[in-house]
Design a protein around this motif. Structure first.
Motif, PDB file in Angstrom:
ATOM      1  N   ILE A   1      32.331  21.311  64.099  1.00 30.59           N
ATOM      2  CA  ILE A   1      32.236  20.510  65.326  1.00 30.59           C
ATOM      3  C   ILE A   1      32.554  19.045  65.071  1.00 30.59           C
ATOM      4  O   ILE A   1      33.418  18.441  65.725  1.00 30.59           O
ATOM      5  N   THR A   2      31.847  18.444  64.120  1.00 28.56           N
ATOM      6  CA  THR A   2      31.890  16.986  63.942  1.00 28.56           C
ATOM      7  C   THR A   2      33.032  16.526  63.048  1.00 28.56           C
ATOM      8  O   THR A   2      33.644  15.494  63.307  1.00 28.56           O
ATOM      9  N   LEU A   3      33.326  17.276  61.998  1.00 28.38           N
ATOM     10  CA  LEU A   3      34.347  16.841  61.051  1.00 28.38           C
ATOM     11  C   LEU A   3      35.745  17.350  61.403  1.00 28.38           C
ATOM     12  O   LEU A   3      36.729  16.630  61.200  1.00 28.38           O
ATOM     13  N   PHE A   4      35.834  18.578  61.921  1.00 29.91           N
ATOM     14  CA  PHE A   4      37.141  19.196  62.112  1.00 29.91           C
ATOM     15  C   PHE A   4      37.486  19.454  63.574  1.00 29.91           C
ATOM     16  O   PHE A   4      38.511  20.054  63.877  1.00 29.91           O
ATOM     17  N   GLY A   5      36.638  19.020  64.493  1.00 30.70           N
ATOM     18  CA  GLY A   5      36.981  18.946  65.905  1.00 30.70           C
ATOM     19  C   GLY A   5      37.119  20.247  66.656  1.00 30.70           C
ATOM     20  O   GLY A   5      37.874  20.322  67.624  1.00 30.70           O
ATOM     21  N   VAL A   6      36.400  21.296  66.239  1.00 28.77           N
ATOM     22  CA  VAL A   6      36.399  22.543  67.004  1.00 28.77           C
ATOM     23  C   VAL A   6      35.352  22.394  68.108  1.00 28.77           C
ATOM     24  O   VAL A   6      34.153  22.415  67.838  1.00 28.77           O
ATOM     25  N   MET A   7      35.786  22.251  69.340  1.00 29.14           N
ATOM     26  CA  MET A   7      34.888  21.878  70.427  1.00 29.14           C
ATOM     27  C   MET A   7      34.562  23.021  71.382  1.00 29.14           C
ATOM     28  O   MET A   7      33.951  22.805  72.420  1.00 29.14           O
ATOM     29  N   GLU A   8      34.956  24.231  71.042  1.00 30.86           N
ATOM     30  CA  GLU A   8      34.628  25.401  71.847  1.00 30.86           C
ATOM     31  C   GLU A   8      33.467  26.140  71.186  1.00 30.86           C
ATOM     32  O   GLU A   8      33.634  26.757  70.140  1.00 30.86           O
ATOM     33  N   PRO A   9      32.256  26.078  71.769  1.00 27.15           N
ATOM     34  CA  PRO A   9      31.102  26.716  71.131  1.00 27.15           C
ATOM     35  C   PRO A   9      31.314  28.188  70.792  1.00 27.15           C
ATOM     36  O   PRO A   9      30.853  28.657  69.751  1.00 27.15           O
ATOM     37  N   ASN A  10      32.009  28.918  71.669  1.00 32.46           N
ATOM     38  CA  ASN A  10      32.212  30.338  71.407  1.00 32.46           C
ATOM     39  C   ASN A  10      33.256  30.604  70.326  1.00 32.46           C
ATOM     40  O   ASN A  10      33.467  31.752  69.933  1.00 32.46           O
ATOM     41  N   SER A  11      33.905  29.537  69.835  1.00 33.21           N
ATOM     42  CA  SER A  11      34.713  29.637  68.621  1.00 33.21           C
ATOM     43  C   SER A  11      33.886  29.265  67.399  1.00 33.21           C
ATOM     44  O   SER A  11      33.955  29.921  66.356  1.00 33.21           O
ATOM     45  N   VAL A  12      33.094  28.199  67.536  1.00 30.37           N
ATOM     46  CA  VAL A  12      32.276  27.719  66.422  1.00 30.37           C
ATOM     47  C   VAL A  12      31.321  28.808  65.945  1.00 30.37           C
ATOM     48  O   VAL A  12      31.146  29.028  64.734  1.00 30.37           O
ATOM     49  N   LYS A  13      30.693  29.508  66.871  1.00 26.98           N
ATOM     50  CA  LYS A  13      29.642  30.460  66.511  1.00 26.98           C
ATOM     51  C   LYS A  13      30.148  31.610  65.637  1.00 26.98           C
ATOM     52  O   LYS A  13      29.620  31.818  64.525  1.00 26.98           O
ATOM     53  N   PRO A  14      31.163  32.364  66.027  1.00 28.86           N
ATOM     54  CA  PRO A  14      31.631  33.437  65.134  1.00 28.86           C
ATOM     55  C   PRO A  14      32.311  32.920  63.873  1.00 28.86           C
ATOM     56  O   PRO A  14      32.223  33.560  62.814  1.00 28.86           O
ATOM     57  N   MET A  15      32.986  31.750  63.955  1.00 24.99           N
ATOM     58  CA  MET A  15      33.611  31.186  62.756  1.00 24.99           C
ATOM     59  C   MET A  15      32.545  30.833  61.717  1.00 24.99           C
ATOM     60  O   MET A  15      32.684  31.131  60.526  1.00 24.99           O
ATOM     61  N   THR A  16      31.468  30.219  62.169  1.00 27.14           N
ATOM     62  CA  THR A  16      30.368  29.888  61.261  1.00 27.14           C
ATOM     63  C   THR A  16      29.776  31.148  60.649  1.00 27.14           C
ATOM     64  O   THR A  16      29.505  31.215  59.436  1.00 27.14           O
ATOM     65  N   GLN A  17      29.592  32.159  61.451  1.00 34.33           N
ATOM     66  CA  GLN A  17      28.979  33.380  60.945  1.00 34.33           C
ATOM     67  C   GLN A  17      29.889  34.115  59.966  1.00 34.33           C
ATOM     68  O   GLN A  17      29.404  34.758  59.032  1.00 34.33           O
ATOM     69  N   ILE A  18      31.199  34.008  60.138  1.00 33.24           N
ATOM     70  CA  ILE A  18      32.129  34.601  59.172  1.00 33.24           C
ATOM     71  C   ILE A  18      32.033  33.878  57.828  1.00 33.24           C
ATOM     72  O   ILE A  18      32.051  34.510  56.763  1.00 33.24           O
TER      73      ILE A  18
ATOM     74  N   LEU B   1      33.673  40.060  73.053  1.00 29.61           N
ATOM     75  CA  LEU B   1      33.523  39.306  74.304  1.00 29.61           C
ATOM     76  C   LEU B   1      34.608  38.249  74.476  1.00 29.61           C
ATOM     77  O   LEU B   1      34.562  37.458  75.422  1.00 29.61           O
ATOM     78  N   GLY B   2      35.577  38.197  73.557  1.00 28.66           N
ATOM     79  CA  GLY B   2      36.740  37.328  73.728  1.00 28.66           C
ATOM     80  C   GLY B   2      36.679  35.992  73.026  1.00 28.66           C
ATOM     81  O   GLY B   2      37.472  35.097  73.330  1.00 28.66           O
ATOM     82  N   ALA B   3      35.767  35.794  72.063  1.00 27.97           N
ATOM     83  CA  ALA B   3      35.667  34.517  71.371  1.00 27.97           C
ATOM     84  C   ALA B   3      36.918  34.293  70.506  1.00 27.97           C
ATOM     85  O   ALA B   3      37.282  35.159  69.709  1.00 27.97           O
ATOM     86  N   PRO B   4      37.582  33.126  70.629  1.00 30.51           N
ATOM     87  CA  PRO B   4      38.778  32.849  69.823  1.00 30.51           C
ATOM     88  C   PRO B   4      38.411  32.290  68.450  1.00 30.51           C
ATOM     89  O   PRO B   4      37.400  31.609  68.291  1.00 30.51           O
TER      90      PRO B   4
END
Length: 284
Positions: free
Chosen positions: A36-53, A231-234
């Motif tokens: 979110i803060t360093l690399f500018g991913v501002m879509e929460p439904n992208s951040v969540k699965p990316m973090t979990q991966i 559910l379509g998270a990118p």
């Protein structure tokens, strides 16, 4: 993508992997902060699965090292994971549908991390105050493998050093469901709740927590990530791939740090990390 940015992402991934594999928690919090803060991913439904991966890849890397030295309680991890499967599916569904706005996600995420930091800090404060009064001994150093692991109807038991632990089966099942539900809502691994549960409620030493907590985290993340994608998270693969690569590298180093640092320093490090991130998202 510029080479410098790729190097920065890999470097942050290394930090994520070291922290998560040494402490058993905060890997998802650090990963989300970076995205979110360093690399500018501002879509929460992208951040969540990316973090979990990222957390999933890290767990798969560092757990074998703990298993080889016997610093894991498999039956406890599986009990937590069985509860976590239901919680992960429910939490990811609720989050994908109702927590998809970054303006809402950031402060809630920050409040959650501050609450966890306060809980850990209070435990450390009580321990140090007790030590000053001569009550209780020093927090336990690394002393070897977990032994006498027994799973029975109603409870499971194990021994670490001179301490004998008895855990009612219902406790990890319920805790696993609640922790996985909360973690899936915020798109993290759940170690930030799993570690306080094991360290505070069950009284386990930090040296056997990371691999034990990784078992339910792995089980619940498979469900949560799959549900987010369904559910379509990118996913932003140009950022995710180097972040995972760095985290895997860091996960090779973390277990060595866990083995050499005293229990209270590991807990204090986690408290400092999550306090800084929580303060950033709540106040700045």
């Amino acid at each position: 993508m510029e080479l410098g940015l790729i190097a920065a992402i890999v470097g942050w991934g290394v930090l994520v992997g070291i922290v998560f594999s040494a402490i058993g928690a905060a890997g998802g919090i650090l990963s989300s902060f970076g995205l979110i803060t360093l690399f500018g991913v501002m879509e929460p439904n992208s951040v969540k699965p990316m973090t979990q991966i990222v957390v999933l890849a890290t767990a798969l890397t560092f757990v074998p090292g703990y298993v080889r030295r016997g610093a894991v309680v498999p039956s406890l991890g599986v009990l937590l994971g069985l509860g976590g499967i239901v919680g992960a599916w429910a939490g990811s569904t609720v989050s994908a549908l109702y927590l998809s706005d970054m303006a809402t996600f950031r402060p809630l995420f920050g409040l959650l991390t501050l609450a966890i930091a306060a809980q850990i800090g209070w435990k450390l404060y009580r321990h140090w105050q007790g030590a000053r009064r001569g009550e209780g001994g020093a927090m336990q150093p690394f002393i070897g493998a977990v032994t006498d692991k027994v799973l029975q109807l109603g409870c499971m038991c194990f021994r670490y050093g001179d301490a004998r632990y008895r855990v009612p089966v219902i406790s990890p099942l319920i805790a696993g469901a609640v922790i996985a539900f909360t973690a899936a809502i915020f798109g993290v691994g759940g170690g930030f709740l799993m570690v306080p549960y094991m360290a505070t409620i069950l009284g386990m030493p930090m040296h056997i927590i990371p691999a034990t907590s990784a078992i339910p985290i792995f089980m619940s993340l498979l469900v949560s990530v799959g549900n987010y994608l369904n559910l379509g998270a990118p996913l932003d693969w140009p950022i995710l791939a180097p972040l995972v690569a760095g985290a895997v590298l860091g996960a090779v180093l973390g277990p060595h740090i866990n083995r050499r640092l005293a229990n209270h320093w590991l807990q204090a490090a986690m408290a400092v990390i999550v306090t800084g991130i929580g303060a950033k998202y709540v106040f700045f």
